[in-house]
Design a protein around this motif. Sequence first.
Motif, PDB file in Angstrom:
ATOM      1  N   THR A 258      -3.996  14.941   2.514  1.00 33.07           N
ATOM      2  CA  THR A 258      -3.910  14.375   1.163  1.00 33.07           C
ATOM      3  C   THR A 258      -3.417  12.936   1.210  1.00 33.07           C
ATOM      4  OG1 THR A 258      -3.443  16.560   0.239  1.00 33.07           O
ATOM      5  CG2 THR A 258      -2.878  14.657  -1.121  1.00 33.07           C
ATOM      6  N   PHE A 259      -2.369  12.690   1.999  1.00 35.27           N
ATOM      7  CA  PHE A 259      -1.812  11.353   2.088  1.00 35.27           C
ATOM      8  C   PHE A 259      -2.838  10.358   2.627  1.00 35.27           C
ATOM      9  CE2 PHE A 259       0.480   8.075   4.539  1.00 35.27           C
ATOM     10  CZ  PHE A 259       1.217   7.501   3.521  1.00 35.27           C
ATOM     11  N   GLU A 260      -3.533  10.750   3.682  1.00 34.84           N
ATOM     12  CA  GLU A 260      -4.510   9.853   4.302  1.00 34.84           C
ATOM     13  C   GLU A 260      -5.669   9.560   3.355  1.00 34.84           C
ATOM     14  OE1 GLU A 260      -5.306  11.964   7.907  1.00 34.84           O
ATOM     15  OE2 GLU A 260      -3.251  11.693   8.601  1.00 34.84           O
TER      16      GLU A 260
ATOM     17  N   ARG B 183      -6.617   5.845   2.094  1.00 34.93           N
ATOM     18  CA  ARG B 183      -7.992   5.353   2.243  1.00 34.93           C
ATOM     19  C   ARG B 183      -8.526   4.840   0.894  1.00 34.93           C
ATOM     20  NH1 ARG B 183     -11.687   6.591   6.290  1.00 34.93           N
ATOM     21  NH2 ARG B 183     -10.451   8.401   6.957  1.00 34.93           N
ATOM     22  N   GLN B 184      -8.266   5.588  -0.171  1.00 32.16           N
ATOM     23  CA  GLN B 184      -8.719   5.160  -1.489  1.00 32.16           C
ATOM     24  C   GLN B 184      -8.048   3.854  -1.906  1.00 32.16           C
ATOM     25  OE1 GLN B 184      -8.166   8.325  -4.306  1.00 32.16           O
ATOM     26  NE2 GLN B 184      -9.568   9.710  -3.255  1.00 32.16           N
ATOM     27  N   GLU B 185      -6.753   3.719  -1.601  1.00 29.23           N
ATOM     28  CA  GLU B 185      -6.045   2.496  -1.957  1.00 29.23           C
ATOM     29  C   GLU B 185      -6.604   1.303  -1.186  1.00 29.23           C
ATOM     30  OE1 GLU B 185      -3.402  -0.067  -3.798  1.00 29.23           O
ATOM     31  OE2 GLU B 185      -4.021   1.978  -4.305  1.00 29.23           O
ATOM     32  N   LEU B 186      -6.928   1.505   0.085  1.00 28.58           N
ATOM     33  CA  LEU B 186      -7.515   0.431   0.886  1.00 28.58           C
ATOM     34  C   LEU B 186      -8.884   0.017   0.341  1.00 28.58           C
ATOM     35  CD1 LEU B 186      -6.555   1.656   4.454  1.00 28.58           C
ATOM     36  CD2 LEU B 186      -5.662  -0.360   3.304  1.00 28.58           C
ATOM     37  N   MET B 187      -9.658   1.008  -0.094  1.00 26.37           N
ATOM     38  CA  MET B 187     -10.967   0.695  -0.668  1.00 26.37           C
ATOM     39  C   MET B 187     -10.818  -0.089  -1.969  1.00 26.37           C
ATOM     40  SD  MET B 187     -12.837   4.352   0.114  1.00 26.37           S
ATOM     41  CE  MET B 187     -14.252   4.019  -0.916  1.00 26.37           C
TER      42      MET B 187
ATOM     43  N   SER C  87     -10.336   3.960  12.342  1.00 25.38           N
ATOM     44  CA  SER C  87      -9.488   3.098  13.175  1.00 25.38           C
ATOM     45  C   SER C  87      -8.586   2.218  12.315  1.00 25.38           C
ATOM     46  CB  SER C  87     -10.359   2.227  14.080  1.00 25.38           C
ATOM     47  OG  SER C  87     -11.248   1.432  13.297  1.00 25.38           O
ATOM     48  N   GLN C  88      -9.123   1.726  11.196  1.00 25.60           N
ATOM     49  CA  GLN C  88      -8.311   0.907  10.297  1.00 25.60           C
ATOM     50  C   GLN C  88      -7.247   1.760   9.605  1.00 25.60           C
ATOM     51  OE1 GLN C  88     -10.781  -1.218   7.550  1.00 25.60           O
ATOM     52  NE2 GLN C  88     -11.739  -2.479   9.141  1.00 25.60           N
ATOM     53  N   LEU C  89      -7.643   2.949   9.175  1.00 30.43           N
ATOM     54  CA  LEU C  89      -6.701   3.841   8.513  1.00 30.43           C
ATOM     55  C   LEU C  89      -5.543   4.188   9.441  1.00 30.43           C
ATOM     56  CD1 LEU C  89      -6.048   5.631   6.027  1.00 30.43           C
ATOM     57  CD2 LEU C  89      -7.370   7.439   7.121  1.00 30.43           C
TER      58      LEU C  89
ATOM     59  N   ILE D 222       0.839  -1.209   0.000  1.00 29.32           N
ATOM     60  CA  ILE D 222       0.000   0.000   0.000  1.00 29.32           C
ATOM     61  C   ILE D 222       0.868   1.250   0.000  1.00 29.32           C
ATOM     62  CG2 ILE D 222      -1.632   1.333   1.392  1.00 29.32           C
ATOM     63  CD1 ILE D 222      -2.732  -1.343   2.390  1.00 29.32           C
ATOM     64  N   VAL D 223       1.865   1.276   0.883  1.00 30.99           N
ATOM     65  CA  VAL D 223       2.694   2.477   1.011  1.00 30.99           C
ATOM     66  C   VAL D 223       3.482   2.725  -0.262  1.00 30.99           C
ATOM     67  CG1 VAL D 223       4.606   3.502   2.272  1.00 30.99           C
ATOM     68  CG2 VAL D 223       2.834   2.274   3.498  1.00 30.99           C
ATOM     69  N   GLN D 224       4.019   1.656  -0.857  1.00 29.39           N
ATOM     70  CA  GLN D 224       4.747   1.840  -2.107  1.00 29.39           C
ATOM     71  C   GLN D 224       3.849   2.457  -3.171  1.00 29.39           C
ATOM     72  OE1 GLN D 224       6.157  -2.123  -2.823  1.00 29.39           O
ATOM     73  NE2 GLN D 224       8.182  -1.683  -1.997  1.00 29.39           N
TER      74      GLN D 224
END
Length: 629
Positions: A146-148, A152-156, A110-112, A11-13
């Motif tokens: 912006t980062f968060e 969040r979008q990547e997790l979705m 909480s997940q984020l 995710i971070v990459q």
Amino acid sequence: MFDFVHRKKRIVQAILALAALPFLFWGIESYNSSDGEDYLALAAGEKIPRQEFEQALRNQQESMRATMGENFNDAMLNNPELRSAVLEGLIQQRLLKHEAARVGLTVPDSQLISVIQDISAFQEDGKFSKQRYEELLRGQGMNPRTFEARVRQELMRQQLTDAYTANGFVPVSVAERIMRLGGEKREISLTQILPEQFLSQMRPDDAAIKSYYDSHQAEFQLPEQVRVEYLVLSLDDLTKDLQVSTDEEIKYFEEHRSEFEQPEERRASHILITVPATASDAEKAVARAKAEQLLVQVKQAPQNFAELAKQHSQDPGSAIKGGDLGFFARNMMVKAFEDAVFQMKPEEISNLVETDHGFHIIKLSAIKPPKLVSFEEVKSQVEQELKKQKAGKIFGEMAEGFSNMVYEQSDSLRPAAEKFSLRIQQSDWIGRNAGEPSYFTNGRLLQAIFSEDALKNKRNTEAVEVTPNTLVSARVLEHRPATTPSIAMLRDKISEKVARKDAVEAAKKTGREKFAQLQEGKDGAVTWGATQQVSRKEPQALDNETLRAVFKAEAGRLPSYAGVENSQGGFTLIRISRVIEPVPAEASERRTFARQLQQVHAQEELSSYLAGVRKQYDVTVRNESLEKK
């Protein structure tokens, strides 16, 4: 539910790759900002700007370089398929974001928080550091909000795709059966029944030849053609005929000496701590403090410069190479950086150098002195350059007069030929698509030649620039409309085609008859070739159709037979004399293969899902904008 620890790195990459601003790559290529109209695609109403595509392409470049090492070539990025694939990835991100919102997926705070706090880059002494988190984001030109949002979008998006990639299922029995089938070998013999065996027997009669002629008119039609005379006005031809004196050559060399000499080049490495030129004083102070700490480490252990650059430099293009920027001359880097480099001595470490990109620590690795040349060394080069310049001036004046004359005196090319000392040349027959010489592959010239004015009125064509600094005007001498030769003229050719066609049918018919005899137990009707062992993994040069027939044949009772039409137009007969079962695989091999099979199955499921998502949204790709600029 997500397995955060397992997924955090991916995710971070992805997020940091999207977030990294192009000025981080200044060591690789310059960054050109673009307005809102410079976009490559529309996906669900969202524009994908060129700058985002170029950034994604650079990310792909770094990934390929890290994976391929010395085998990587920057030219690979010019591959149209690769560029399209990178753009398709950005389109897919947009569509999955919309799809996640459409189906109502959410990521609780909480997940984020859990994901972000578990990122090692944001930790100090194993614990999340808010200060480090904010500093690193500022270094990337981002704020936490912006980062968060992007995390969040990547997790979705991953919630959507993980339903396929994480849940592929293939029964163990299926995996074991596929392993057994892949390892099974069959001992076979072949015989080929080919059309060539029957050609000499074929005697097409007049009715067969006429029938083929009548039903294949388009096959025999001769295209529309012309023969032309033409004139060529070329800068290259003018250059060959010009003369320049030695005095002119020496004068030009003295005035342009620097163009023939290789300037001094220097090789440097750097560690870059980025900070935007528009950053606040506080942000610049933070970046400077970090750079000064690194400078102390470098000064204390200059032999560790490359390792420190790999760990800390924020220029990805050079960091993976220990900060190495290679050799460069003046006017290739930003001024402050360049001024510092060209004042240093080999192996010297600079103090901090500030540019619009941030703070640099520079190490000078080597100096390549300028290479001086004598007049004699470049005499022929100087001569050609002078001739080209002179010819360029003459060509510019002649081109306009040439164009005017072939238009104004359009009933003949001779006046233009005499005025400009050009030779009238004649072509062979030329079709609408192309002809010889290469001038007649130019679409604009062909269009002019086949225009009504040129064909019917026999007027000169306009002067067309077929290649840079080369003008051609043509005049039609003969015109041959599209025609179909008579059957008498084509008789021999058609006879060969019909004979071949009949031979193919005879070979296939004979093959099917012999196959039927084999199935009745009459093996003696066929002379078999040498036996060989084949498997699905080792086909032994068999084509796909033949291999498929080998393993489709029943093997309960041997020998068994198969037959298939072959690519040569005939028929292949196959005799299966033995089935060799594979050695049972170890339990670990079976588990590994089952996992691989599950991954393939899951990827196919995901690909089908993504294709379905793409059909639900409007996507427009501006192919003309995808070309490399």
